[in-house]
Write an enzyme that holds these catalytic residues in place. Structure first.
Site, PDB file in Angstrom:
ATOM      1  N   ARG A 194      -2.294  -6.218  -8.382  1.00 29.25           N
ATOM      2  CA  ARG A 194      -1.191  -7.159  -8.116  1.00 29.25           C
ATOM      3  C   ARG A 194      -1.121  -8.251  -9.153  1.00 29.25           C
ATOM      4  NH1 ARG A 194      -3.165  -7.822  -2.141  1.00 29.25           N
ATOM      5  NH2 ARG A 194      -5.010  -7.290  -3.346  1.00 29.25           N
ATOM      6  N   LYS A 225     -15.076  -8.555   4.218  1.00 25.78           N
ATOM      7  CA  LYS A 225     -13.917  -8.922   5.036  1.00 25.78           C
ATOM      8  C   LYS A 225     -14.148  -8.441   6.467  1.00 25.78           C
ATOM      9  CE  LYS A 225     -10.560  -7.823   1.325  1.00 25.78           C
ATOM     10  NZ  LYS A 225      -9.525  -6.816   0.981  1.00 25.78           N
ATOM     11  N   SER A 271      -2.742  -7.629   3.029  1.00 27.99           N
ATOM     12  CA  SER A 271      -2.993  -7.523   4.478  1.00 27.99           C
ATOM     13  C   SER A 271      -3.305  -8.913   5.038  1.00 27.99           C
ATOM     14  CB  SER A 271      -4.171  -6.581   4.740  1.00 27.99           C
ATOM     15  OG  SER A 271      -3.896  -5.302   4.241  1.00 27.99           O
ATOM     16  N   HIS A 325       0.842  -1.211   0.000  1.00 22.08           N
ATOM     17  CA  HIS A 325       0.000   0.000   0.000  1.00 22.08           C
ATOM     18  C   HIS A 325       0.873   1.257   0.000  1.00 22.08           C
ATOM     19  CE1 HIS A 325      -3.067  -2.630   2.340  1.00 22.08           C
ATOM     20  NE2 HIS A 325      -3.656  -2.363   1.189  1.00 22.08           N
TER      21      HIS A 325
HETATM   22  P1  ADP Z   1      -9.947  -3.489  -0.296  1.00 20.89           P
HETATM   23  O1  ADP Z   1     -10.615  -4.299   0.775  1.00 20.89           O
HETATM   24  O2  ADP Z   1     -10.703  -2.250  -0.683  1.00 20.89           O
HETATM   25  O3  ADP Z   1      -9.468  -4.271  -1.499  1.00 20.89           O
HETATM   26  P2  ADP Z   1      -7.162  -3.393   0.560  1.00 20.89           P
HETATM   27  O4  ADP Z   1      -6.613  -2.656   1.739  1.00 20.89           O
HETATM   28  O5  ADP Z   1      -7.059  -4.870   0.549  1.00 20.89           O
HETATM   29  O6  ADP Z   1      -8.645  -2.882   0.441  1.00 20.89           O
HETATM   30  O7  ADP Z   1      -6.485  -2.862  -0.774  1.00 20.89           O
HETATM   31  C1  ADP Z   1      -6.588  -1.506  -1.145  1.00 20.89           C
HETATM   32  C2  ADP Z   1      -5.981  -1.319  -2.518  1.00 20.89           C
HETATM   33  O8  ADP Z   1      -4.571  -1.535  -2.452  1.00 20.89           O
HETATM   34  C3  ADP Z   1      -6.491  -2.276  -3.585  1.00 20.89           C
HETATM   35  O9  ADP Z   1      -6.538  -1.585  -4.817  1.00 20.89           O
HETATM   36  C4  ADP Z   1      -5.435  -3.341  -3.634  1.00 20.89           C
HETATM   37  O10 ADP Z   1      -5.387  -3.981  -4.907  1.00 20.89           O
HETATM   38  C5  ADP Z   1      -4.192  -2.497  -3.408  1.00 20.89           C
HETATM   39  N1  ADP Z   1      -3.093  -3.294  -2.866  1.00 20.89           N
HETATM   40  C6  ADP Z   1      -3.128  -4.155  -1.833  1.00 20.89           C
HETATM   41  N2  ADP Z   1      -1.919  -4.734  -1.635  1.00 20.89           N
HETATM   42  C7  ADP Z   1      -1.116  -4.222  -2.596  1.00 20.89           C
HETATM   43  C8  ADP Z   1       0.260  -4.450  -2.972  1.00 20.89           C
HETATM   44  N3  ADP Z   1       1.016  -5.342  -2.339  1.00 20.89           N
HETATM   45  N4  ADP Z   1       0.772  -3.741  -4.016  1.00 20.89           N
HETATM   46  C9  ADP Z   1      -0.011  -2.866  -4.698  1.00 20.89           C
HETATM   47  N5  ADP Z   1      -1.311  -2.623  -4.408  1.00 20.89           N
HETATM   48  C10 ADP Z   1      -1.865  -3.291  -3.380  1.00 20.89           C
END
Ligand code: ADP
Length: 163
Positions: free
Chosen positions: A91, A42, A129, A18
Site C-alpha cells: 500500500r 495482532k 482491516s 484484499h
Molecule cells: P498480515 O497480518 O499478514 O499483514 P493482512 O490481512 O493485514 O495480513 O494483509 C495481507 C496482505 O494484504 C498484506 O500483503 C497486505 O499488505 C495486503 N493488503 C492489505 N490491505 C490491502 C489493500 N487495501 N490493498 C492491497 N493490499 C492490501
C-alpha cells in the site's frame, strides 16, 4: 503465468483491498490459495473459523481460488503445498520495509520461494482491516470497504446490525 501462488494474511476481516489483490492475482496465476493465518503481533477480532468462512464466501466467485488456513511457518506451509510463489500487497512505503524483510526471511527458510508484490489499487491504498474495525466500532457505513457478502456479519459483530 503458470503455477500456484499463495496469498497469506490475517484477513481480520477481508476487505475490498484484499479482494482487489485476489482478483488481479487470479488472472495471472493458474491457481491461488488464500491462506488465513494468525499474526502473533495482532490480536484478531474474528476467530480463525470466522475468517476462513468469510474468505470462502467472498472467493466463491473465483473458480481458481481456494481457501485454506495455517498456523505453521509460511515457508513450511508453501513447501507442503509445493508452492513457490507468495503474493503480497503493497500500500505505502510503510509496508515496504516489513514486507521486504519477510520476503527475504521466507526465501532464506525456503530458497525455492519468491514473493510477488502487487501495488494496491489507488482506491484502496488507505484501506486496512484495522481501519475497517475502527469504523465498525463507531457504526460507520462499511459498504465501500468490505465485500457485500460479509457486510452484515461484520456489523453484527460490532453490534450495529439493527441500523
Ligand atoms: P498480515 O497480518 O499478514 O499483514 P493482512 O490481512 O493485514 O495480513 O494483509 C495481507 C496482505 O494484504 C498484506 O500483503 C497486505 O499488505 C495486503 N493488503 C492489505 N490491505 C490491502 C489493500 N487495501 N490493498 C492491497 N493490499 C492490501
Amino acid at each position: 503465468m503458470k503455477g500456484l501462488a499463495i496469498y497469506p494474511g490475517s484477513f481480520d476481516p477481508i476487505t475490498l483491498g484484499h479482494l482487489n489483490v485476489i482478483k488481479r492475482a487470479a488472472k495471472v496465476f493458474d491457481k491461488i490459495i488464500v491462506c488465513v493465518g494468525s499474526n502473533p503481533n495482532k490480536k484478531s477480532v474474528f476467530s480463525m473459523e470466522e475468517r476462513v468462512e468469510q474468505v470462502k464466501k467472498v472467493c466463491a466467485r473465483f473458480p481458481n481460488v481456494e481457501v485454506d488456513y495455517s498456523d505453521r511457518l509460511l515457508a513450511e506451509y508453501c513447501r507442503s503445498k509445493d508452492a513457490h510463489i507468495i503474493i503480497r500487497g503493497l500500500r505505502a512505503l510503510s509496508d515496504f520495509e516489513h514486507e521486504c524483510q519477510m520476503a527475504n526471511f521466507n526465501r532464506k527458510m525456503n530458497p525455492e520461494l519468491d514473493t510477488f508484490f502487487l501495488a494496491a489499487d489507488s482506491k484502496y491504498t488507505y484501506l486496512s482491516s484495522t481501519a475497517v474495525k475502527e469504523m465498525a466500532r463507531y457504526g460507520a457505513d462499511l459498504s465501500e470497504y468490505v465485500p457485500r457478502e460479509i457486510l452484515k456479519e461484520i456489523e453484527l459483530k460490532f453490534g450495529n446490525g439493527g441500523k
